[in-house]
Design a protein around this motif. Structure first.
Motif, PDB file in Angstrom:
ATOM      1  N   GLY A  77     -28.448   5.567 -28.352  1.00  0.00           N
ATOM      2  CA  GLY A  77     -28.856   5.807 -29.729  1.00  0.00           C
ATOM      3  C   GLY A  77     -28.272   7.093 -30.285  1.00  0.00           C
ATOM      4  O   GLY A  77     -27.847   7.150 -31.442  1.00  0.00           O
ATOM      5  N   ALA A  78     -28.233   8.145 -29.447  1.00  0.00           N
ATOM      6  CA  ALA A  78     -27.659   9.416 -29.895  1.00  0.00           C
ATOM      7  C   ALA A  78     -26.167   9.276 -30.192  1.00  0.00           C
ATOM      8  O   ALA A  78     -25.656   9.820 -31.177  1.00  0.00           O
ATOM      9  N   ILE A  79     -25.460   8.514 -29.356  1.00  0.00           N
ATOM     10  CA  ILE A  79     -24.010   8.341 -29.553  1.00  0.00           C
ATOM     11  C   ILE A  79     -23.732   7.535 -30.824  1.00  0.00           C
ATOM     12  O   ILE A  79     -22.866   7.892 -31.626  1.00  0.00           O
ATOM     13  N   THR A  80     -24.474   6.429 -31.016  1.00  0.00           N
ATOM     14  CA  THR A  80     -24.243   5.633 -32.230  1.00  0.00           C
ATOM     15  C   THR A  80     -24.616   6.419 -33.489  1.00  0.00           C
ATOM     16  O   THR A  80     -23.918   6.332 -34.515  1.00  0.00           O
ATOM     17  N   ALA A  81     -25.690   7.196 -33.420  1.00  0.00           N
ATOM     18  CA  ALA A  81     -26.064   8.023 -34.572  1.00  0.00           C
ATOM     19  C   ALA A  81     -24.990   9.070 -34.844  1.00  0.00           C
ATOM     20  O   ALA A  81     -24.673   9.365 -36.011  1.00  0.00           O
ATOM     21  N   THR A  82     -24.406   9.617 -33.783  1.00  0.00           N
ATOM     22  CA  THR A  82     -23.332  10.602 -33.952  1.00  0.00           C
ATOM     23  C   THR A  82     -22.122   9.975 -34.618  1.00  0.00           C
ATOM     24  O   THR A  82     -21.497  10.567 -35.509  1.00  0.00           O
ATOM     25  N   ILE A  83     -21.769   8.758 -34.189  1.00  0.00           N
ATOM     26  CA  ILE A  83     -20.635   8.061 -34.799  1.00  0.00           C
ATOM     27  C   ILE A  83     -20.869   7.866 -36.290  1.00  0.00           C
ATOM     28  O   ILE A  83     -19.989   8.126 -37.129  1.00  0.00           O
ATOM     29  N   VAL A  84     -22.048   7.413 -36.644  1.00  0.00           N
ATOM     30  CA  VAL A  84     -22.362   7.162 -38.054  1.00  0.00           C
ATOM     31  C   VAL A  84     -22.341   8.462 -38.851  1.00  0.00           C
ATOM     32  O   VAL A  84     -21.763   8.525 -39.957  1.00  0.00           O
ATOM     33  N   ASN A  85     -22.951   9.527 -38.319  1.00  0.00           N
ATOM     34  CA  ASN A  85     -23.015  10.795 -39.049  1.00  0.00           C
ATOM     35  C   ASN A  85     -21.634  11.420 -39.217  1.00  0.00           C
ATOM     36  O   ASN A  85     -21.306  11.950 -40.286  1.00  0.00           O
ATOM     37  N   LEU A  86     -20.817  11.389 -38.161  1.00  0.00           N
ATOM     38  CA  LEU A  86     -19.464  11.925 -38.282  1.00  0.00           C
ATOM     39  C   LEU A  86     -18.646  11.115 -39.287  1.00  0.00           C
ATOM     40  O   LEU A  86     -17.872  11.665 -40.071  1.00  0.00           O
ATOM     41  N   SER A  87     -18.829   9.817 -39.256  1.00  0.00           N
ATOM     42  CA  SER A  87     -18.120   8.971 -40.212  1.00  0.00           C
ATOM     43  C   SER A  87     -18.557   9.270 -41.632  1.00  0.00           C
ATOM     44  O   SER A  87     -17.721   9.333 -42.553  1.00  0.00           O
ATOM     45  N   ASN A  88     -19.852   9.456 -41.843  1.00  0.00           N
ATOM     46  CA  ASN A  88     -20.338   9.784 -43.191  1.00  0.00           C
ATOM     47  C   ASN A  88     -19.688  11.060 -43.715  1.00  0.00           C
ATOM     48  O   ASN A  88     -19.305  11.146 -44.893  1.00  0.00           O
ATOM     49  N   ALA A  89     -19.563  12.050 -42.843  1.00  0.00           N
ATOM     50  CA  ALA A  89     -18.924  13.300 -43.261  1.00  0.00           C
ATOM     51  C   ALA A  89     -17.443  13.099 -43.557  1.00  0.00           C
ATOM     52  O   ALA A  89     -16.891  13.676 -44.507  1.00  0.00           O
ATOM     53  N   ALA A  90     -16.786  12.259 -42.759  1.00  0.00           N
ATOM     54  CA  ALA A  90     -15.342  12.063 -42.912  1.00  0.00           C
ATOM     55  C   ALA A  90     -14.987  11.120 -44.051  1.00  0.00           C
ATOM     56  O   ALA A  90     -13.815  11.058 -44.458  1.00  0.00           O
ATOM     57  N   GLN A  91     -15.945  10.370 -44.575  1.00  0.00           N
ATOM     58  CA  GLN A  91     -15.641   9.479 -45.705  1.00  0.00           C
ATOM     59  C   GLN A  91     -15.401  10.253 -46.997  1.00  0.00           C
ATOM     60  O   GLN A  91     -14.900   9.691 -47.980  1.00  0.00           O
ATOM     61  N   LEU A  92     -15.764  11.542 -46.987  1.00  0.00           N
ATOM     62  CA  LEU A  92     -15.451  12.433 -48.104  1.00  0.00           C
ATOM     63  C   LEU A  92     -15.956  11.903 -49.446  1.00  0.00           C
ATOM     64  O   LEU A  92     -15.354  12.150 -50.487  1.00  0.00           O
ATOM     65  N   ASN A  93     -17.038  11.145 -49.383  1.00  0.00           N
ATOM     66  CA  ASN A  93     -17.659  10.606 -50.592  1.00  0.00           C
ATOM     67  C   ASN A  93     -16.747   9.664 -51.366  1.00  0.00           C
ATOM     68  O   ASN A  93     -16.876   9.482 -52.577  1.00  0.00           O
ATOM     69  N   PHE A  94     -15.800   9.037 -50.657  1.00  0.00           N
ATOM     70  CA  PHE A  94     -14.935   8.063 -51.316  1.00  0.00           C
ATOM     71  C   PHE A  94     -15.712   6.812 -51.730  1.00  0.00           C
ATOM     72  O   PHE A  94     -15.225   6.029 -52.554  1.00  0.00           O
ATOM     73  N   GLY A  95     -16.895   6.610 -51.165  1.00  0.00           N
ATOM     74  CA  GLY A  95     -17.667   5.424 -51.522  1.00  0.00           C
ATOM     75  C   GLY A  95     -17.978   5.370 -52.998  1.00  0.00           C
ATOM     76  O   GLY A  95     -17.701   4.376 -53.687  1.00  0.00           O
ATOM     77  N   ASN A  96     -18.564   6.445 -53.547  1.00  0.00           N
ATOM     78  CA  ASN A  96     -18.879   6.478 -54.981  1.00  0.00           C
ATOM     79  C   ASN A  96     -17.607   6.416 -55.825  1.00  0.00           C
ATOM     80  O   ASN A  96     -17.588   5.800 -56.894  1.00  0.00           O
ATOM     81  N   LEU A  97     -16.550   7.060 -55.345  1.00  0.00           N
ATOM     82  CA  LEU A  97     -15.310   7.061 -56.112  1.00  0.00           C
ATOM     83  C   LEU A  97     -14.738   5.653 -56.244  1.00  0.00           C
ATOM     84  O   LEU A  97     -14.260   5.263 -57.307  1.00  0.00           O
ATOM     85  N   LEU A  98     -14.799   4.866 -55.161  1.00  0.00           N
ATOM     86  CA  LEU A  98     -14.307   3.496 -55.232  1.00  0.00           C
ATOM     87  C   LEU A  98     -15.143   2.659 -56.192  1.00  0.00           C
ATOM     88  O   LEU A  98     -14.606   1.871 -56.980  1.00  0.00           O
ATOM     89  N   VAL A  99     -16.459   2.806 -56.127  1.00  0.00           N
ATOM     90  CA  VAL A  99     -17.325   2.030 -57.019  1.00  0.00           C
ATOM     91  C   VAL A  99     -17.053   2.394 -58.478  1.00  0.00           C
ATOM     92  O   VAL A  99     -17.055   1.528 -59.354  1.00  0.00           O
ATOM     93  N   ARG A 100     -16.780   3.672 -58.733  1.00  0.00           N
ATOM     94  CA  ARG A 100     -16.560   4.133 -60.110  1.00  0.00           C
ATOM     95  C   ARG A 100     -15.187   3.746 -60.654  1.00  0.00           C
ATOM     96  O   ARG A 100     -15.055   3.328 -61.820  1.00  0.00           O
ATOM     97  N   PHE A 101     -14.123   3.837 -59.843  1.00  0.00           N
ATOM     98  CA  PHE A 101     -12.777   3.716 -60.396  1.00  0.00           C
ATOM     99  C   PHE A 101     -12.074   2.405 -60.075  1.00  0.00           C
ATOM    100  O   PHE A 101     -11.131   2.043 -60.780  1.00  0.00           O
TER     101      PHE A 101
END
Length: 832
Positions: A77-101
């Motif tokens: 559980g700690a490893i999968t949570a780490t993967i998700v959290n690191l990925s969230n940081a590395a996505q650089l908030n491109f999620g909202n940008l894609l939805v907007r543009f």
């Protein structure tokens, strides 16, 4: 005994044949507001994804508890949570940008999506490598990730692929295809669960959890992106008809401020349970964590609808107000229902986790449920702000939420216990939501709040029509062949004897229209405009004196136009009358029409809209120019065009304004019109009077349909035509109607906006100015725009006011279309 000519007597349709289209079978159980609106369809798809993911996630951990050791569960559980959290940081908030543009860049959507993927992928590799270099110092329990080169490569690759896995959901939302998100994510969750048991039975420890969690991701990334780039992106490009430039400066501005806001919210969500844990201890905070988890799920109701609104609003900014009203209603109402349930059942719900959880947890859950309602409203505002580019406001709102929630929470937890953090989040949501509302009132025009209230009321009325029988339109029954035969026989046309009734609908002034043609349509086809499906003639009927008077004017006007030799070039687009019957004050009229595409169909197509509007404007200009002459606007003209229709609004019941205020506003409107028109030299000539999309039929310029333009083949509904109209009146009628069509706003909202900011868009001026030599181009003169728009509004609302019962003129209609404009006029917003 005198024989009377036949006449059509429509009967009201049976209950099974009324109302909007509801589908058949299981589809009839789903309100049309959900299936017919991409906003609702995509919003609820994202909400469903959150709910299904939560349920299947619980199932995964339930099975993990049965087949894996506690140590394997903890480490996995700690490893999968780490993967998700690191990925969230590395996505650089491109999620909202894609939805907007993505909705705004047309054929370049694929390029933008690939750029987001590539940037996030590289950032994920860097973040993962840096994490592995320092993990031993900060998290010695995760040293297993550095034990071998294979594990290192697996971890780094998984973080990178997981970023694409997460961003593809945003790409789907930006493409307005969020329905694929719960489909792909649910299948992934099922596959993940299916892989867990055999891996655990094979003797793997934490690897069973980590591999079952991450191994299917690559397959789903490939499958979903194959769908995106092979089907959805080409479809989106074909829908826009051209590519748009990518505004890098706007994206950079959006990215910077939005990143600040998103990081603020990420910190707030992550730190909240940690603050409670550190201040009250593990045992005392257990009930809080359960309520917090439920609140997180409820929060996704508003945020998911907000994401759908962001995509829809970016795709069609003209509809933003009505879209936002729909999103607010359809997200807040379910949450209000949950509030009512939680007030009663919060204690039993928390008791499921144990009696100890219910003692304090029930109160915490109730507070969090109230906060979820406010958060939904805030999410709608943030989506509006992101669509309009108010990115500093977004960052300020989300940063303020962080400061108030954690700051007040740290204080209240010490004095109240865990429920203090719930109170802090409710306080933060209320303060920020009220704050942005007050800011909007200060920076926007005076009646902004009133306009938004009317938009929400209209959305509630539309929603009620999906569920309440008395909210549905009764419609008109389609007459059978036996009813039509006597009337068709009077035409003397052999072709007419084979015609059938294709569809019935209400026409102007309470008339009833039956479209006639050869094909026999099924019930589904009758819900769509049928003039594009082989309509050869129109049967118009009247039930009362007002409708009969309209038909008599229509007949007289067509006779005058056909008798005017100056208009010989326009005769081919006029309907040809086949028969008229008059019995006991009722009038039936059959007229043939030239074949073509219904204006309600063609003008909704963005690629053909401009050509269609130019074709209609050319005909309206020709009609006026061929019959006009210079005249001085006198009292007789002013009384006919302004004072007489304005008088009909004085006694209109159901107003939200006092009688004195309304009278003063109407007098002000009449005085402004008088100052502009009276004594002015103007060219007065024939106008159609009702140049609306439903009055137009179009066809391609050449028979093959590839000539690059369209022509007007038929112009219907001549009952409101006048011989002394000012130049540009027809064009203004059509321009206002098109704004109503493209924005889904009511007449009053469109007119109020034009009175407040009196200018047309560039594409509107292209066809509104047809036939002008520059000096007489009213579409570029603010005073002329206000005068003409006011004139169009006055005639349209006064015509509806003549028959309030039939035309649906209730309190909401009056508030939205009459009072809304009079409020602008009374504050000199529409001063001429």
């Amino acid at each position: 005994m005198t024989a009377h000519p036949p006449t059509l007597r429509h009967q009201q349709p049976a209950a099974a044949r009324v109302g909007g289209r509801r589908g058949s079978g299981w589809k009839s159980l789903i309100p049309a507001a959900l299936t017919g609106s991409s906003l609702m369809r995509n919003g609820y798809a994202l909400i469903a994804n959150s709910g299904l993911s939560a349920v299947l996630g619980l199932a995964f951990w339930f099975l993990a508890a049965r087949y894996c050791s506690q140590e394997a569960i903890g480490l996995g559980g700690a490893i999968t949570a780490t993967i998700v959290n690191l990925s969230n940081a590395a996505q650089l908030n491109f999620g909202n940008l894609l939805v907007r543009f993505v909705p705004t860049v047309g054929g370049r959507a694929g390029r933008l999506i690939l750029f987001a993927y590539a940037t996030s992928f590289v950032a994920s590799v860097v973040v993962a490598v840096v994490f592995l270099l320092v993990v031993g110092a900060f998290m010695p329990k995760l040293d297993v990730l550095t034990e071998s080169a294979g594990v290192i490569l697996w971890f780094v690759a998984t973080v990178a692929v997981w970023s694409v896995f997460a961003l593809q959901d945003s790409a789907l939302s930006g493409l307005r295809q969020s329905i694929w998100v719960p489909v792909s994510k649910t299948i992934y969750q099922v596959v993940k669960i299916a892989m867990l048991i055999p891996l655990a039975l094979a003797g793997l420890g934490w690897e069973a959890i980590a591999l079952s969690w991450t191994a299917p991701v690559l397959v789903f990334v490939l499958a979903v992106n194959l769908l995106i780039f092979k089907r959805l992106v080409p479809t989106a490009q074909a829908g826009t008809g051209h590519s748009h430039l990518i505004d890098r400066r706007a994206m950079a501005r959006f990215f910077g401020w939005d990143y600040i806001g998103s990081v603020s919210m990420m910190v707030a969500w992550t730190a909240t349970p940690l603050v409670v844990l550190n201040l009250v201890g593990a045992a005392e905070s257990a009930s809080f964590f359960v309520a917090w988890t439920i609140f997180t799920s409820l929060y996704y109701v508003g945020s998911s609808m907000g994401l759908s609104l962001l995509a829809e609003g970016a795709s069609d900014a003209g509809r933003l107000r009505s879209l936002a009203a729909d999103a607010a209603v359809m997200s807040v109402l379910p949450l209000l229902g949950l509030v009512a349930l939680m007030l009663v059942f919060a204690h039993p719900i928390m008791s499921v986790f144990g009696a100890a959880y219910a003692t304090e947890g029930a109160s915490i859950l109730r507070v969090f449920t109230l906060a979820s309602v406010v958060s939904a409203v805030l999410s709608i505002y943030l989506s509006i702000a992101r669509t309009k580019g108010w990115m500093r406001s977004v960052a300020a709102a989300e940063f303020a939420t962080l400061v108030i929630a954690l700051g007040a929470g740290a204080l209240l937890v010490r004095s109240e216990g865990p429920i203090g953090m719930a109170h802090a989040w409710l306080l933060a949501m209320l303060v920020v939501t009220v704050g942005v509302g007050a800011l909007a009132l200060v920076t926007s025009r005076r009646h902004s709040l009133h306009d938004w209230g009317l938009a929400v009321a209209a959305s509630l009325k539309t929603l009620s029509a999906q569920f309440l029988p008395f909210g549905r339109s009764k419609g008109i029954a389609v007459p059978g062949d036996a009813e039509l035969r006597p009337l068709l026989a009077m035409t003397g046309s052999s072709d007419a004897t084979g015609w059938h009734a294709l569809k019935s609908e209400y026409g102007p002034e309470g008339t009833e229209i039956v479209y006639l043609g050869d094909p026999v349509l099924d019930d589904a086809a009758r819900h769509e405009p049928v003039r594009s499906q082989g309509t050869y003639a129109v049967l118009r009927s009247s039930r009362d004196p007002i409708a009969a008077a309209y038909l008599e004017r229509l007949i007289d006007n067509l006779d005058l136009l056909r008798a005017d030799a100056r208009l010989e070039a326009l005769w081919p687009i006029l309907p040809t009358r086949l028969a008229v019957t008059r019995v006991d004050g009722a009038v039936d009229c059959i007229e043939t029409i030239a074949l073509g595409t219904d204006g309600r169909v063609l003008l909704r197509n963005a690629s053909e809209r401009q050509a269609g509007l130019e074709a209609a404007a050319n005909v309206a200009t020709m009609l006026h120019d061929l019959t006009s002459a210079m005249r001085t606007i006198d009292e007789v003209w002013f009384q006919q065009w302004v004072e007489r229709p304005a008088a009909k609004l004085v006694d209109l019941g159901g107003s939200t304004m006092s009688a004195t205020t309304r009278r003063r506003a109407i007098d002000s409107f009449v005085a402004q019109q008088r100052r502009y028109w009276l004594g002015r030299e103007a060219r007065l000539g024939w106008c159609h009077g009702g140049l609306l999309p439903q009055s137009l039929n179009f066809a391609p310029i050449d028979a093959a349909g590839d000539g690059g333009g369209v022509r007007l083949t038929c112009l219907l509904e001549w009952g409101n035509a006048r011989s002394n109209a000012p130049r540009g009146f027809d064009g203004c009628v059509l321009a206002v109607a098109m704004r109503m069509m493209t924005s889904t706003e009511p007449l009053g909202a469109v007119v109020a906006d034009l009175l407040w900011a009196s200018q047309w868009h560039g594409d509107e001026r292209q066809w509104l100015g047809i036939g002008s030599d520059g000096e007489d181009d009213w579409s570029r003169d603010g005073a002329a725009i206000r005068a003409m728009v006011g004139l169009v509004w006055l005639h349209q609302v006064s015509e509806r006011a003549r028959r309030p019962a039939h035309a649906g003129v209730g309190r909401l209609w009056i508030a939205s279309n009459v009072d809304r404009v009079l409020r602008i006029v009374s504050t000199d917003g529409g001063a001429i």
